[in-house]
Structure formats: C-alpha cells, structure tokens
Design a protein around this motif. Structure first.
Motif, short mmCIF file in Angstrom:
data_model
loop_
_atom_site.label_atom_id
_atom_site.label_comp_id
_atom_site.label_asym_id
_atom_site.label_seq_id
_atom_site.Cartn_x
_atom_site.Cartn_y
_atom_site.Cartn_z
N SER A 1 0.84 -1.20 0.00
CA SER A 1 0.00 0.00 0.00
C SER A 1 0.87 1.25 0.00
CB SER A 1 -0.88 0.01 1.23
OG SER A 1 -1.71 -1.12 1.25
N ASP A 2 0.48 2.22 -0.78
CA ASP A 2 1.24 3.46 -0.84
C ASP A 2 0.90 4.35 0.35
OD1 ASP A 2 2.46 2.75 -3.21
OD2 ASP A 2 0.99 3.78 -4.46
N TYR A 3 1.90 4.72 1.11
CA TYR A 3 1.81 5.72 2.17
C TYR A 3 0.80 5.39 3.27
CZ TYR A 3 4.40 8.16 -1.41
OH TYR A 3 5.32 8.50 -2.36
N ALA A 4 0.55 4.14 3.56
CA ALA A 4 -0.28 3.75 4.70
C ALA A 4 0.52 3.98 5.97
CB ALA A 4 -0.71 2.30 4.58
N THR A 5 -0.13 4.52 7.02
CA THR A 5 0.59 4.91 8.22
C THR A 5 -0.14 4.48 9.48
OG1 THR A 5 1.41 6.88 7.09
CG2 THR A 5 1.54 6.88 9.49
N VAL A 6 0.59 3.92 10.43
CA VAL A 6 0.10 3.67 11.78
C VAL A 6 0.94 4.52 12.71
CG1 VAL A 6 -0.17 1.98 13.64
CG2 VAL A 6 -0.68 1.34 11.27
N GLY A 7 0.29 5.44 13.45
CA GLY A 7 1.02 6.35 14.31
C GLY A 7 1.46 5.75 15.63
N GLY A 8 0.78 4.72 16.10
CA GLY A 8 1.14 4.12 17.37
C GLY A 8 0.06 3.16 17.82
N GLY A 9 0.08 2.83 19.09
CA GLY A 9 -0.92 1.93 19.65
C GLY A 9 -0.51 0.48 19.57
N ASN A 10 -1.51 -0.40 19.65
CA ASN A 10 -1.27 -1.83 19.76
C ASN A 10 -2.22 -2.59 18.82
OD1 ASN A 10 -0.54 -4.37 20.70
ND2 ASN A 10 -1.95 -4.27 22.43
N GLY A 11 -1.66 -3.42 17.95
CA GLY A 11 -2.48 -4.26 17.09
C GLY A 11 -3.22 -3.52 16.00
N ASN A 12 -2.72 -2.36 15.58
CA ASN A 12 -3.37 -1.56 14.54
C ASN A 12 -2.79 -1.87 13.17
OD1 ASN A 12 -4.97 -0.02 16.39
ND2 ASN A 12 -3.12 1.09 16.95
N THR A 13 -3.62 -1.75 12.11
CA THR A 13 -3.14 -1.95 10.75
C THR A 13 -3.70 -0.87 9.84
OG1 THR A 13 -4.99 -3.41 10.19
CG2 THR A 13 -2.98 -4.46 11.00
N ALA A 14 -2.89 -0.45 8.90
CA ALA A 14 -3.30 0.48 7.85
C ALA A 14 -2.84 -0.13 6.53
CB ALA A 14 -2.69 1.85 8.05
N SER A 15 -3.78 -0.54 5.69
CA SER A 15 -3.39 -1.26 4.48
C SER A 15 -3.92 -0.65 3.18
CB SER A 15 -3.83 -2.73 4.56
OG SER A 15 -5.23 -2.82 4.74
N GLY A 16 -4.82 0.32 3.28
CA GLY A 16 -5.28 1.00 2.07
C GLY A 16 -4.29 2.07 1.65
N ASP A 17 -4.29 2.43 0.38
CA ASP A 17 -3.42 3.52 -0.08
C ASP A 17 -3.77 4.79 0.68
OD1 ASP A 17 -2.19 1.84 -1.86
OD2 ASP A 17 -3.30 2.56 -3.61
N TYR A 18 -2.77 5.44 1.25
CA TYR A 18 -2.92 6.68 2.02
C TYR A 18 -3.82 6.53 3.24
CZ TYR A 18 -0.85 8.49 -2.23
OH TYR A 18 -0.02 8.70 -3.31
N SER A 19 -4.00 5.33 3.76
CA SER A 19 -4.82 5.11 4.96
C SER A 19 -4.02 5.46 6.21
CB SER A 19 -5.31 3.67 5.02
OG SER A 19 -4.22 2.77 5.08
N PHE A 20 -4.74 5.68 7.33
CA PHE A 20 -4.10 6.18 8.55
C PHE A 20 -4.80 5.64 9.79
CE2 PHE A 20 -4.16 9.37 11.96
CZ PHE A 20 -2.80 9.46 12.23
N VAL A 21 -4.02 5.14 10.74
CA VAL A 21 -4.51 4.82 12.07
C VAL A 21 -3.62 5.58 13.04
CG1 VAL A 21 -4.87 3.05 13.82
CG2 VAL A 21 -5.37 2.54 11.43
N GLY A 22 -4.24 6.42 13.87
CA GLY A 22 -3.47 7.28 14.77
C GLY A 22 -2.96 6.60 16.01
N GLY A 23 -3.70 5.63 16.53
CA GLY A 23 -3.31 4.98 17.76
C GLY A 23 -4.42 4.09 18.26
N GLY A 24 -4.48 3.91 19.58
CA GLY A 24 -5.48 3.04 20.16
C GLY A 24 -5.09 1.58 20.02
N SER A 25 -6.10 0.70 19.97
CA SER A 25 -5.81 -0.72 19.85
C SER A 25 -6.81 -1.43 18.96
CB SER A 25 -5.79 -1.38 21.24
OG SER A 25 -7.05 -1.30 21.85
N SER A 26 -6.30 -2.39 18.22
CA SER A 26 -7.11 -3.26 17.35
C SER A 26 -7.93 -2.48 16.34
CB SER A 26 -8.02 -4.16 18.19
OG SER A 26 -7.25 -4.93 19.09
N ASN A 27 -7.36 -1.42 15.77
CA ASN A 27 -8.02 -0.61 14.74
C ASN A 27 -7.46 -0.96 13.37
OD1 ASN A 27 -9.62 1.12 16.51
ND2 ASN A 27 -7.65 1.91 17.17
#
Length: 108
Positions: free
Chosen positions: A1-27
């Motif tokens: 995926s292009d530019y997918a980002t996970v900022g922090g947390g636990n068990g998070n995934t970002a797999s879409g192009d330009y997708s974003f998960v900021g933190g938390g858990s299991s997102n």
C-alpha cells in the motif's frame, strides 16, 4: 500500500493507499484514504471512510461513524454520516435531548 501509516498503539493496521490509524488498539484502516484516529476495535474499510470511538465499522465509501458500544456497529451504506450517541447537539455543548439545536434550522 502506498503511504499507509500507523502512528502508534497496539495491534493496529493500515493497508489501504494513504490510509491512517493514529493509535489506540485493534483498529484497521483498509480503504484507500480511510482513517481511524484512535479508540478501540474500529474499522474503516470503505474508501474515504472514517471510524472512531469503540467498536465502530465504516464499510461504505465516504462514510463517517463515531460512537462507543459494547458490540460492533456497522455503517455499510456509502455516503453516510452516523453518530452513535445518546444526544447530539448543534450550537450547544450540553444537549438536553436526542437532537438539540440552538439557533435556526432550515429543512427543505
């Protein structure tokens, strides 16, 4: 995926192009340009979708869902805006009813 980002947390995934998960858990942000800012067990699967809070899932494209629940709440239609809460206020910080509007309302 292009530019997918996970900022922090636990068990998070970002797999879409330009997708974003900021933190938390299991997102998970799987749609292109989708976002989950934090919380727990949220999913933004639709393109350009947003899910936040706890146990919220945005499956439709251009869908926004926010709330907290013990079970997963799913917004599967595209172009949908959902707030899963007890009260919603516009123009007030302390809503006193399911929908509280302070000011003028125009309905067409």
């Amino acid at each position: 995926s292009d530019y997918a980002t996970v900022g922090g947390g636990n068990g998070n995934t970002a797999s879409g192009d330009y997708s974003f998960v900021g933190g938390g858990s299991s997102n998970s942000a799987q749609g292109d340009y989708s976002a989950v800012f934090g919380g727990q067990n949220n999913a933004a699967f639709g393109d350009h979708s947003f899910a936040g809070g706890r146990n919220m899932a945005a499956l439709g494209a251009r869908t926004f869902i926010w709330g907290h629940d013990d079970t997963v709440r799913t917004a599967s239609r595209s172009d949908t805006f959902i707030i899963m809460s007890q009260k919603v206020g516009f123009g007030t910080l302390a809503p006193e009813a399911k929908l509280h509007v302070k000011g003028n309302v125009l309905i067409e």
